[in-house]
Design a protein around this motif. Structure first.
Motif, PDB file in Angstrom:
ATOM      1  N   PHE A  95       0.837  -1.203   0.000  1.00 28.52           N
ATOM      2  CA  PHE A  95       0.000   0.000   0.000  1.00 28.52           C
ATOM      3  C   PHE A  95       0.872   1.253   0.000  1.00 28.52           C
ATOM      4  O   PHE A  95       1.879   1.324   0.698  1.00 28.52           O
ATOM      5  CB  PHE A  95      -0.884  -0.012   1.249  1.00 28.52           C
ATOM      6  N   ASN A  96       0.488   2.246  -0.812  1.00 25.08           N
ATOM      7  CA  ASN A  96       1.237   3.496  -0.857  1.00 25.08           C
ATOM      8  C   ASN A  96       0.278   4.670  -1.071  1.00 25.08           C
ATOM      9  O   ASN A  96      -0.934   4.476  -1.156  1.00 25.08           O
ATOM     10  CB  ASN A  96       2.328   3.446  -1.940  1.00 25.08           C
ATOM     11  N   ALA A  97       0.833   5.858  -1.173  1.00 30.31           N
ATOM     12  CA  ALA A  97       0.009   7.069  -1.277  1.00 30.31           C
ATOM     13  C   ALA A  97      -0.857   7.072  -2.524  1.00 30.31           C
ATOM     14  O   ALA A  97      -1.970   7.601  -2.516  1.00 30.31           O
ATOM     15  CB  ALA A  97       0.897   8.307  -1.240  1.00 30.31           C
ATOM     16  N   SER A  98      -0.373   6.489  -3.615  1.00 35.23           N
ATOM     17  CA  SER A  98      -1.200   6.469  -4.829  1.00 35.23           C
ATOM     18  C   SER A  98      -2.455   5.621  -4.620  1.00 35.23           C
ATOM     19  O   SER A  98      -3.494   5.893  -5.221  1.00 35.23           O
ATOM     20  CB  SER A  98      -0.387   5.967  -6.028  1.00 35.23           C
ATOM     21  N   ASP A  99      -2.374   4.599  -3.763  1.00 38.57           N
ATOM     22  CA  ASP A  99      -3.562   3.805  -3.452  1.00 38.57           C
ATOM     23  C   ASP A  99      -4.584   4.635  -2.684  1.00 38.57           C
ATOM     24  O   ASP A  99      -5.782   4.434  -2.822  1.00 38.57           O
ATOM     25  CB  ASP A  99      -3.184   2.565  -2.634  1.00 38.57           C
ATOM     26  N   LEU A 100      -4.093   5.563  -1.884  1.00 36.85           N
ATOM     27  CA  LEU A 100      -4.985   6.454  -1.144  1.00 36.85           C
ATOM     28  C   LEU A 100      -5.819   7.276  -2.122  1.00 36.85           C
ATOM     29  O   LEU A 100      -7.015   7.466  -1.927  1.00 36.85           O
ATOM     30  CB  LEU A 100      -4.165   7.380  -0.248  1.00 36.85           C
ATOM     31  N   GLN A 101      -5.185   7.733  -3.188  1.00 36.02           N
ATOM     32  CA  GLN A 101      -5.871   8.558  -4.182  1.00 36.02           C
ATOM     33  C   GLN A 101      -6.623   7.726  -5.220  1.00 36.02           C
ATOM     34  O   GLN A 101      -7.366   8.272  -6.023  1.00 36.02           O
ATOM     35  CB  GLN A 101      -4.846   9.449  -4.910  1.00 36.02           C
ATOM     36  N   ALA A 102      -6.435   6.413  -5.194  1.00 27.14           N
ATOM     37  CA  ALA A 102      -7.022   5.555  -6.234  1.00 27.14           C
ATOM     38  C   ALA A 102      -8.411   5.054  -5.882  1.00 27.14           C
ATOM     39  O   ALA A 102      -8.861   4.067  -6.419  1.00 27.14           O
ATOM     40  CB  ALA A 102      -6.094   4.374  -6.503  1.00 27.14           C
ATOM     41  N   GLY A 103      -9.071   5.724  -4.964  1.00 29.63           N
ATOM     42  CA  GLY A 103     -10.448   5.349  -4.698  1.00 29.63           C
ATOM     43  C   GLY A 103     -10.659   4.543  -3.439  1.00 29.63           C
ATOM     44  O   GLY A 103     -11.782   4.179  -3.125  1.00 29.63           O
ATOM     45  N   LEU A 104      -9.604   4.214  -2.707  1.00 25.72           N
ATOM     46  CA  LEU A 104      -9.795   3.470  -1.472  1.00 25.72           C
ATOM     47  C   LEU A 104     -10.343   4.380  -0.375  1.00 25.72           C
ATOM     48  O   LEU A 104     -10.933   3.919   0.587  1.00 25.72           O
ATOM     49  CB  LEU A 104      -8.488   2.829  -1.019  1.00 25.72           C
ATOM     50  N   TYR A 130      -6.081  14.666  10.039  1.00 28.05           N
ATOM     51  CA  TYR A 130      -7.061  14.104   9.112  1.00 28.05           C
ATOM     52  C   TYR A 130      -6.385  13.166   8.118  1.00 28.05           C
ATOM     53  O   TYR A 130      -6.861  12.068   7.855  1.00 28.05           O
ATOM     54  CB  TYR A 130      -7.816  15.213   8.360  1.00 28.05           C
ATOM     55  N   ALA A 131      -5.256  13.614   7.567  1.00 22.85           N
ATOM     56  CA  ALA A 131      -4.547  12.804   6.584  1.00 22.85           C
ATOM     57  C   ALA A 131      -4.093  11.483   7.192  1.00 22.85           C
ATOM     58  O   ALA A 131      -4.201  10.420   6.567  1.00 22.85           O
ATOM     59  CB  ALA A 131      -3.360  13.575   6.021  1.00 22.85           C
ATOM     60  N   GLN A 132      -3.589  11.540   8.424  1.00 24.57           N
ATOM     61  CA  GLN A 132      -3.121  10.326   9.077  1.00 24.57           C
ATOM     62  C   GLN A 132      -4.284   9.344   9.290  1.00 24.57           C
ATOM     63  O   GLN A 132      -4.169   8.160   9.003  1.00 24.57           O
ATOM     64  CB  GLN A 132      -2.474  10.663  10.412  1.00 24.57           C
ATOM     65  N   GLY A 133      -5.401   9.841   9.767  1.00 20.54           N
ATOM     66  CA  GLY A 133      -6.568   8.971   9.990  1.00 20.54           C
ATOM     67  C   GLY A 133      -7.120   8.415   8.689  1.00 20.54           C
ATOM     68  O   GLY A 133      -7.467   7.244   8.593  1.00 20.54           O
ATOM     69  N   ALA A 134      -7.192   9.277   7.668  1.00 21.14           N
ATOM     70  CA  ALA A 134      -7.719   8.830   6.375  1.00 21.14           C
ATOM     71  C   ALA A 134      -6.795   7.798   5.742  1.00 21.14           C
ATOM     72  O   ALA A 134      -7.254   6.814   5.144  1.00 21.14           O
ATOM     73  CB  ALA A 134      -7.900  10.024   5.443  1.00 21.14           C
ATOM     74  N   TYR A 135      -5.487   8.032   5.879  1.00 20.81           N
ATOM     75  CA  TYR A 135      -4.517   7.087   5.331  1.00 20.81           C
ATOM     76  C   TYR A 135      -4.664   5.727   6.016  1.00 20.81           C
ATOM     77  O   TYR A 135      -4.683   4.691   5.365  1.00 20.81           O
ATOM     78  CB  TYR A 135      -3.098   7.631   5.518  1.00 20.81           C
ATOM     79  N   GLN A 136      -4.801   5.746   7.345  1.00 20.23           N
ATOM     80  CA  GLN A 136      -4.955   4.494   8.081  1.00 20.23           C
ATOM     81  C   GLN A 136      -6.248   3.783   7.690  1.00 20.23           C
ATOM     82  O   GLN A 136      -6.272   2.565   7.506  1.00 20.23           O
ATOM     83  CB  GLN A 136      -4.937   4.742   9.596  1.00 20.23           C
ATOM     84  N   ASN A 137      -7.321   4.546   7.527  1.00 21.09           N
ATOM     85  CA  ASN A 137      -8.593   3.945   7.097  1.00 21.09           C
ATOM     86  C   ASN A 137      -8.476   3.343   5.703  1.00 21.09           C
ATOM     87  O   ASN A 137      -8.987   2.254   5.440  1.00 21.09           O
ATOM     88  CB  ASN A 137      -9.722   4.976   7.131  1.00 21.09           C
ATOM     89  N   ALA A 138      -7.822   4.067   4.805  1.00 20.63           N
ATOM     90  CA  ALA A 138      -7.644   3.554   3.442  1.00 20.63           C
ATOM     91  C   ALA A 138      -6.786   2.291   3.457  1.00 20.63           C
ATOM     92  O   ALA A 138      -7.073   1.326   2.742  1.00 20.63           O
ATOM     93  CB  ALA A 138      -7.012   4.622   2.549  1.00 20.63           C
ATOM     94  N   PHE A 139      -5.738   2.299   4.291  1.00 19.63           N
ATOM     95  CA  PHE A 139      -4.887   1.108   4.408  1.00 19.63           C
ATOM     96  C   PHE A 139      -5.707  -0.077   4.919  1.00 19.63           C
ATOM     97  O   PHE A 139      -5.609  -1.186   4.394  1.00 19.63           O
ATOM     98  CB  PHE A 139      -3.718   1.385   5.347  1.00 19.63           C
TER      99      PHE A 139
END
Length: 199
Positions: free
Chosen positions: A106-115, A156-165
């Motif tokens: 998982f990486n930052a592009s996955d965060l932006q890819a709709g997850l 917010y970014a940290q929480g959203a990233y963790q949720n997306a992961f």
């Protein structure tokens, strides 16, 4: 041979006994042959019945085996490197190359890819709310306002990233478990067919 004929003709009781033994022997031989034929027919009928049962088991298990092979092909396609592909009967059909989905980190592009499809919108709304609150107090560009905005954005970014992961991991786990379960159904169907064949 002539001594047998003379013995029989000189003693009528012996003739009857020899004749009876001959007739008895012929009847016994015929009975033995008939029993052997009956036994052979019974054995053939039992084999025919077992073959019929095996063919029925094979036919009924075919959809499960086909689903299992299809699931294995899909799992291979989600892995890394090359993998062997199979048709619905389990015959090798060639090699495929996996797309690394199950091994991708998982990486930052996955965060932006709709997850986390709401990430950008929610971040923008939160930042605007912080800016408006700062404007009301007259300090839109004050150090406290900027620090609050920065802190909100990072949290917010940290929480959203963790949720997306977590979503990403859950999605991969669900896909793998579903396909592995279908492949297991195919394995069970294969084992049933193999056991029927062994019996």
């Amino acid at each position: 041979m002539s001594w047998i004929v003379s013995a029989i003709s000189s003693n009528p009781g012996t003739a009857m006994m020899v004749g009876g033994n001959l007739v008895s022997g012929l009847i016994g031989a015929g009975s033995a042959q008939s029993a052997a034929n009956t036994q052979a027919q019974s054995a053939q009928q039992a084999l025919d019945f077992q073959k019929q049962q095996f063919n029925t088991t094979q036919q009924q298990g075919a959809p499960g085996r086909a689903a299992g092979y299809n699931a294995l092909n899909t799992l291979g396609g989600l892995g890394s490197g090359t993998y062997q592909m199979y048709d619905a009967q389990g015959n090798p059909t060639g090699a495929g190359t996996g797309n690394d989905y199950l091994t991708h980190q998982f990486n930052a592009s996955d965060l932006q890819a709709g997850l986390a499809p709401n990430y950008d919108f929610s971040l923008q709304q939160g930042q605007m709310a912080n800016q408006r609150a700062a404007n009301v107090g007259g300090g839109a560009i004050s150090g406290n306002a900027l620090q609050g905005l920065d802190q909100y954005t990072q949290n917010y970014a940290q929480g959203a990233y963790q949720n997306a992961f977590n979503n990403y991991q859950g999605q991969r786990t669900n896909i793998y478990n579903t396909l592995a379960g279908i492949a297991g159904l195919g394995q069970n169907a294969y084992n049933t067919s193999a056991n029927a064949g062994a019996q």
